[in-house]
Design a protein around this motif. Structure first.
Motif, PDB file in Angstrom:
ATOM      1  N   SER A  10       0.768  -1.191   0.061  1.00 39.00           N
ATOM      2  CA  SER A  10       0.039  -0.025  -0.094  1.00 39.00           C
ATOM      3  C   SER A  10       0.975   1.282   0.076  1.00 39.00           C
ATOM      4  CB  SER A  10      -1.118  -0.038   1.271  1.00 39.00           C
ATOM      5  OG  SER A  10      -1.604   1.442   1.296  1.00 39.00           O
ATOM      6  N   ASP A  12       0.131   3.779   1.602  1.00 43.40           N
ATOM      7  CA  ASP A  12       0.215   4.297   2.873  1.00 43.40           C
ATOM      8  C   ASP A  12       1.463   3.996   3.617  1.00 43.40           C
ATOM      9  OD1 ASP A  12      -2.334   5.372   2.696  1.00 43.40           O
ATOM     10  OD2 ASP A  12      -3.359   3.643   3.234  1.00 43.40           O
ATOM     11  N   LEU A  15       4.620   5.575   1.040  1.00 38.16           N
ATOM     12  CA  LEU A  15       4.493   6.851   0.865  1.00 38.16           C
ATOM     13  C   LEU A  15       4.684   7.307  -0.741  1.00 38.16           C
ATOM     14  CD1 LEU A  15       6.447   8.279   3.885  1.00 38.16           C
ATOM     15  CD2 LEU A  15       3.848   7.863   3.662  1.00 38.16           C
ATOM     16  N   MET A  53      -2.691  -3.921   4.815  1.00 29.21           N
ATOM     17  CA  MET A  53      -1.924  -3.214   3.964  1.00 29.21           C
ATOM     18  C   MET A  53      -1.273  -3.701   2.890  1.00 29.21           C
ATOM     19  SD  MET A  53      -2.013   0.016   5.363  1.00 29.21           S
ATOM     20  CE  MET A  53      -2.485   0.787   6.725  1.00 29.21           C
TER      21      MET A  53
END
Length: 64
Positions: A10, A12, A15, A53
């Motif tokens: 992911s 998340d 970044l 994730m």
């Protein structure tokens, strides 16, 4: 998920703007947050986080 599985990581965690591919190197059953996955990318970066994730890849999917 198990060690050796190919996954998408992911944004998340990374970044970056898109999901990136990696390989699961460790699966840990953490009593506080649940299953924690560690995955390594081709450039040897390691990312870890909760199981949600990460997504298992499918060999027939081709992303641009």
């Amino acid at each position: 998920m198990k060690v050796g599985d190919k996954v998408w990581i992911s944004p998340d965690l990374t970044l970056l703007k898109r999901w990136i591919s990696g390989t699961v190197i460790q699966v840990e059953n953490n009593p506080f947050v649940g299953t924690v996955i560690s995955a390594e990318t081709e450039d040897l970066n390691v990312f870890f986080g909760r199981e949600e994730m990460f997504k298992l890849t499918k060999e027939d999917i081709c992303l641009p």
